[in-house]
Design an enzyme around this catalytic site. Structure first.
Site, short mmCIF file in Angstrom:
data_model
loop_
_atom_site.label_atom_id
_atom_site.label_comp_id
_atom_site.label_asym_id
_atom_site.label_seq_id
_atom_site.Cartn_x
_atom_site.Cartn_y
_atom_site.Cartn_z
N PHE A 1 -5.43 2.19 4.04
CA PHE A 1 -4.86 0.80 4.70
C PHE A 1 -4.68 1.42 6.37
O PHE A 1 -5.20 2.88 6.60
CB PHE A 1 -3.60 0.49 4.31
N GLY A 2 -4.09 0.66 7.12
CA GLY A 2 -3.81 1.07 8.55
C GLY A 2 -5.13 1.76 9.17
O GLY A 2 -5.98 1.13 9.25
N HIS B 1 0.84 -1.08 -0.04
CA HIS B 1 -0.12 -0.07 -0.07
C HIS B 1 0.78 1.36 -0.11
O HIS B 1 0.60 2.18 -0.71
CB HIS B 1 -0.89 0.28 1.09
N ARG C 1 2.34 11.45 4.10
CA ARG C 1 3.22 10.95 3.04
C ARG C 1 3.13 11.70 1.76
O ARG C 1 4.36 11.63 1.15
CB ARG C 1 2.66 9.42 2.60
N ASP D 1 9.13 6.09 7.43
CA ASP D 1 8.70 5.80 8.82
C ASP D 1 7.63 6.64 9.33
O ASP D 1 7.48 7.68 9.15
CB ASP D 1 9.85 5.53 9.87
N SER D 2 6.43 5.80 9.52
CA SER D 2 5.16 6.85 9.99
C SER D 2 4.52 6.39 11.09
O SER D 2 4.85 5.21 11.58
CB SER D 2 4.36 6.92 8.71
#
Ligand code: IMP
Length: 213
Positions: free
Chosen positions: A167-168, A12, A196, A81-82
Site C-alpha cells: 500500500f501507500g 493494510h 513496521r 505513526d509512520s
C-alpha cells in the site's frame, strides 16, 4: 488470551501488524473499521506524539461506548505513526506523508506528487535515498502506561511505479536487499525487514514478557 486493539483505520496496516506479531492462540487482534467514527486529529509535532494521539482517540471513543468496551475486554491498545523521509527533499513528506497531496489524497495522488517534486529538484537527480519510519505505541490498559518502539527501512525512490502489492508508497520504494520495490515482493518478505516489522517485533516482545507467554 490477550486482547489487543490495533488503533488504525487502515486495514493494510492492521493486517501487516497482525502477521508481524503473529497470529496465535494467546493473542487476539481487534480492528474497529471505519464505520465507527473515531475522531483523531493528528496534530503532533513528532511521530511519537501522533502515535500517542491515536491511542488517546481510541481511549476516548471506548469511554464514550462502555458497552462495546466491556464486550471487547481489551488488555492493550497499539497504534503507530509512520512516514516517508526523502533526503533530497530535506526529509519531506515526513509527518505529512499520508496527506502529501492533500487531505484524503489517494496513494496514487501522493506518489505522483512525490515523483513530480523530485523531478524538479536538482539534488534528486543524484540522491534518491529515502527511508520509511515507524513509531509504534503500546498502551497497557491495566497499568495505564505507554511504551514506544521504533523501526526504519532504508531504500530509494524510483521514478516509476512498479508492483501491485502492499500500500501507500510501496510501488516507488526500492529496496536494495530485494532489488525490487516493496510492491513487487510478498508481504512475508516485506515483513522480514520493514520499519513496521522492526517496531512491532519489539511490541510483541514487550507483550510476551509482561504476560509471560
Ligand atoms: P499514518 O497513517 O498517518 O501513519 O500515515 C503514514 C503514511 O505513510 C501512510 O498513509 C502511507 O502513505 C505511508 N506509509 C507508511 N508505511 C508505509 C509502508 O509500509 N508502505 C508504503 N507506504 C507507507
Amino acid at each position: 488470551m490477550v486482547n489487543i486493539l490495533i488503533a488504525t483505520g487502515n486495514y493494510h496496516k492492521f493486517q501487516e501488524i497482525k502477521s508481524i506479531i503473529g497470529d496465535s492462540k494467546e493473542i487476539n487482534f481487534v480492528y474497529l473499521n471505519r464505520d465507527y467514527k473515531i475522531e483523531i486529529i493528528e496534530n503532533g509535532k513528532t511521530y511519537k506524539e501522533n502515535a500517542k494521539i491515536k491511542v488517546e482517540g481510541y481511549i476516548k471513543f471506548l469511554n464514550e461506548n462502555p458497552e462495546l468496551d466491556s464486550e471487547m475486554s481489551l488488555d492493550y491498545i497499539a497504534s503507530e505513526d509512520s512516514g516517508l523521509e526523502v533526503e533530497c527533499l530535506g526529509g519531506d513528506p515526513g509527518l505529512f506523508t499520508a496527506r502529501y497531496a492533500g487531505e484524503n489524497a489517494s496513494d496514487i495522488e501522493n506518489i505522483n506528487k512525490l515523483i513530480d517534486a523530485m523531478r524538479v529538484k536538482k539534488e534528486c537527480t543524484e540522491n534518491r535515498h529515502a527511508k520509511f519510519v515507524c513509531l509504534a505505541c503500546l498502551y497497557d490498559i491495566k497499568r495505564r502506561s505507554f511504551r514506544y518502539f521504533e523501526g526504519e527501512l532504508k531504500g530509494s525512490i524510483s521514478n516509476k511505479i512498479s508492483g501491485t502489492k502492499g500500500f501507500g508508497y510501496d510501488p516507488v520504494f526500492f529496496v536494495p536487499e530485494f532489488n525490487k520495490t516493496v510492491a513487487q515482493v510478498d508481504s512475508s518478505e516485506k515483513n522480514k525487514i520493514s520499519h513496521r516489522a522492526i517496531a512491532f517485533k519489539q511490541v510483541a516482545e514487550a507483550i510476551k514478557e509482561r504476560e509471560r507467554l
